[in-house]
Design a protein around this motif. Structure first.
Motif, PDB file in Angstrom:
ATOM      1  N   TYR A 105      36.090  54.625  52.495  1.00 36.50           N
ATOM      2  CA  TYR A 105      37.175  54.474  51.533  1.00 36.50           C
ATOM      3  C   TYR A 105      37.769  53.075  51.652  1.00 36.50           C
ATOM      4  N   LEU A 106      38.498  52.694  50.618  1.00 33.73           N
ATOM      5  CA  LEU A 106      39.252  51.437  50.617  1.00 33.73           C
ATOM      6  C   LEU A 106      40.725  51.769  50.455  1.00 33.73           C
ATOM      7  N   LYS A 107      41.541  51.190  51.313  1.00 34.08           N
ATOM      8  CA  LYS A 107      42.985  51.410  51.244  1.00 34.08           C
ATOM      9  C   LYS A 107      43.664  50.057  51.282  1.00 34.08           C
ATOM     10  N   GLY A 108      44.344  49.743  50.197  1.00 35.18           N
ATOM     11  CA  GLY A 108      44.988  48.435  50.113  1.00 35.18           C
ATOM     12  C   GLY A 108      45.901  48.353  48.917  1.00 35.18           C
ATOM     13  N   GLU A 109      45.941  47.190  48.320  1.00 38.95           N
ATOM     14  CA  GLU A 109      46.816  46.948  47.172  1.00 38.95           C
ATOM     15  C   GLU A 109      45.965  46.771  45.928  1.00 38.95           C
ATOM     16  N   GLY A 119      44.081  44.410  40.534  1.00 37.28           N
ATOM     17  CA  GLY A 119      43.789  44.311  39.110  1.00 37.28           C
ATOM     18  C   GLY A 119      42.943  45.472  38.657  1.00 37.28           C
ATOM     19  N   ALA A 120      42.883  45.681  37.336  1.00 45.67           N
ATOM     20  CA  ALA A 120      42.081  46.770  36.779  1.00 45.67           C
ATOM     21  C   ALA A 120      41.678  46.394  35.361  1.00 45.67           C
ATOM     22  N   GLY A 121      40.460  46.756  35.007  1.00 48.62           N
ATOM     23  CA  GLY A 121      39.970  46.518  33.660  1.00 48.62           C
ATOM     24  C   GLY A 121      39.237  47.735  33.174  1.00 48.62           C
ATOM     25  N   GLU A 122      38.320  47.573  32.238  1.00 46.34           N
ATOM     26  CA  GLU A 122      37.569  48.702  31.712  1.00 46.34           C
ATOM     27  C   GLU A 122      36.571  49.208  32.752  1.00 46.34           C
ATOM     28  N   GLY A 123      36.909  50.327  33.378  1.00 49.73           N
ATOM     29  CA  GLY A 123      36.025  50.922  34.361  1.00 49.73           C
ATOM     30  C   GLY A 123      35.956  50.177  35.677  1.00 49.73           C
ATOM     31  N   ILE A 124      36.899  49.272  35.914  1.00 52.99           N
ATOM     32  CA  ILE A 124      36.884  48.456  37.128  1.00 52.99           C
ATOM     33  C   ILE A 124      38.258  48.458  37.791  1.00 52.99           C
ATOM     34  N   ALA A 125      38.267  48.540  39.117  1.00 53.23           N
ATOM     35  CA  ALA A 125      39.497  48.339  39.888  1.00 53.23           C
ATOM     36  C   ALA A 125      39.194  47.323  40.972  1.00 53.23           C
ATOM     37  N   VAL A 126      40.132  46.426  41.228  1.00 57.08           N
ATOM     38  CA  VAL A 126      39.991  45.449  42.301  1.00 57.08           C
ATOM     39  C   VAL A 126      41.034  45.785  43.354  1.00 57.08           C
ATOM     40  N   VAL A 127      40.555  46.086  44.573  1.00 58.28           N
ATOM     41  CA  VAL A 127      41.444  46.477  45.654  1.00 58.28           C
ATOM     42  C   VAL A 127      41.485  45.360  46.693  1.00 58.28           C
ATOM     43  N   ASP A 128      42.693  44.882  46.977  1.00 61.71           N
ATOM     44  CA  ASP A 128      42.892  43.842  47.981  1.00 61.71           C
ATOM     45  C   ASP A 128      43.087  44.514  49.339  1.00 61.71           C
ATOM     46  N   VAL A 129      42.109  44.318  50.225  1.00 55.42           N
ATOM     47  CA  VAL A 129      42.185  44.881  51.575  1.00 55.42           C
ATOM     48  C   VAL A 129      42.212  43.715  52.559  1.00 55.42           C
ATOM     49  N   GLY A 130      43.376  43.422  53.094  1.00 54.71           N
ATOM     50  CA  GLY A 130      43.510  42.341  54.065  1.00 54.71           C
ATOM     51  C   GLY A 130      43.101  40.982  53.541  1.00 54.71           C
ATOM     52  N   GLY A 131      43.394  40.727  52.276  1.00 51.27           N
ATOM     53  CA  GLY A 131      43.075  39.428  51.693  1.00 51.27           C
ATOM     54  C   GLY A 131      41.681  39.339  51.095  1.00 51.27           C
ATOM     55  N   MET A 132      40.912  40.431  51.170  1.00 47.69           N
ATOM     56  CA  MET A 132      39.575  40.460  50.575  1.00 47.69           C
ATOM     57  C   MET A 132      39.582  41.410  49.390  1.00 47.69           C
ATOM     58  N   GLY A 133      39.139  40.939  48.231  1.00 46.42           N
ATOM     59  CA  GLY A 133      39.158  41.757  47.026  1.00 46.42           C
ATOM     60  C   GLY A 133      37.841  42.488  46.808  1.00 46.42           C
ATOM     61  N   PHE A 134      37.905  43.806  46.739  1.00 48.08           N
ATOM     62  CA  PHE A 134      36.724  44.629  46.496  1.00 48.08           C
ATOM     63  C   PHE A 134      36.713  45.085  45.039  1.00 48.08           C
ATOM     64  N   ARG A 135      35.616  44.799  44.349  1.00 48.20           N
ATOM     65  CA  ARG A 135      35.447  45.204  42.950  1.00 48.20           C
ATOM     66  C   ARG A 135      34.757  46.569  42.937  1.00 48.20           C
TER      67      ARG A 135
END
Length: 202
Positions: A4-8, A11-27
């Motif tokens: 799992y990813l737990k962070g902030e 951003g979010a778009g069509e079918g996409i979420a970007v999760v910031d985990v410790g300064g690294m963005g996961f698409r």
């Protein structure tokens, strides 16, 4: 590999979420239903993930619930259904709606998902009937102590759902009605159906 990813939510778009985990963005690819339920950008979020590794790409698929991830994995076991199609199915149907569509042979409901035709929907129903559990969608259905009794209860619940669908109700309407029936170990198909019809208002 990545449970799992737990962070902030960055951003979010069509079918996409970007999760910031410790300064690294996961698409992460997500369902339309989960996108509608995402928190505001900058708020904390947790996504249960599935990592897809191919020769030419590595993709992350994420879900707000562990249940949806489990059903996603079950969908991937069906021949001809890849991550994109599985995500489309869970965008069109909740995990519970999918279970009921499978057990009531509702090909039309499944084939409404993007990229899923009637042939694939029929194959999905055939292959998933032995893997999905109807009692997961109905608390109390199949909660008896003895395994044989539990199986009989599951059969009665399934038949009650199928009867409601035959009467013209959609699988989701049948789900909501049967789910609200207070189950006990002595209830048979006709008992469950009768109580479900009372819930609907007949």
């Amino acid at each position: 590999m990545i449970s799992y990813l737990k962070g902030e939510l960055a951003g979010a778009g069509e079918g996409i979420a970007v999760v910031d985990v410790g300064g690294m963005g996961f698409r992460v690819f997500i369902t339309d239903r989960d996108q509608a339920d995402l928190p505001a950008v900058g708020e904390p979020v947790q996504l249960y993930t599935y990592l897809s590794v191919r020769e030419d790409a590595i993709w992350l698929y994420g879900f707000l619930s562990e249940e949806d991830r489990q059903v996603f994995r079950q969908l991937l076991t069906v021949s001809g259904v890849g991550p994109k199609a599985a995500l489309g199915i869970l965008s069109a149907l909740s995990a519970n709606d999918l279970r009921f569509a499978v057990f009531s042979d509702d090909v039309k409901a499944i084939s409404k998902a993007p990229g899923v035709g009637l042939k694939t929907a029929k194959k999905l129903i055939l292959e998933l009937k032995d893997r999905l559990k109807l009692e997961d969608a109905i608390p109390g259905g199949g909660s008896m102590d003895e395994e044989a009794g539990s199986h009989m209860q599951d059969t009665d619940v399934t038949e009650a759902v199928e009867a409601l669908v035959t009467l013209g109700y959609s699988s989701s309407e049948a789900l909501r009605a049967v789910k609200r029936v207070k189950m006990d170990g002595n209830m048979k198909t006709e008992d469950i159906l009768g109580e479900a019809l009372k819930v609907i208002g007949l």
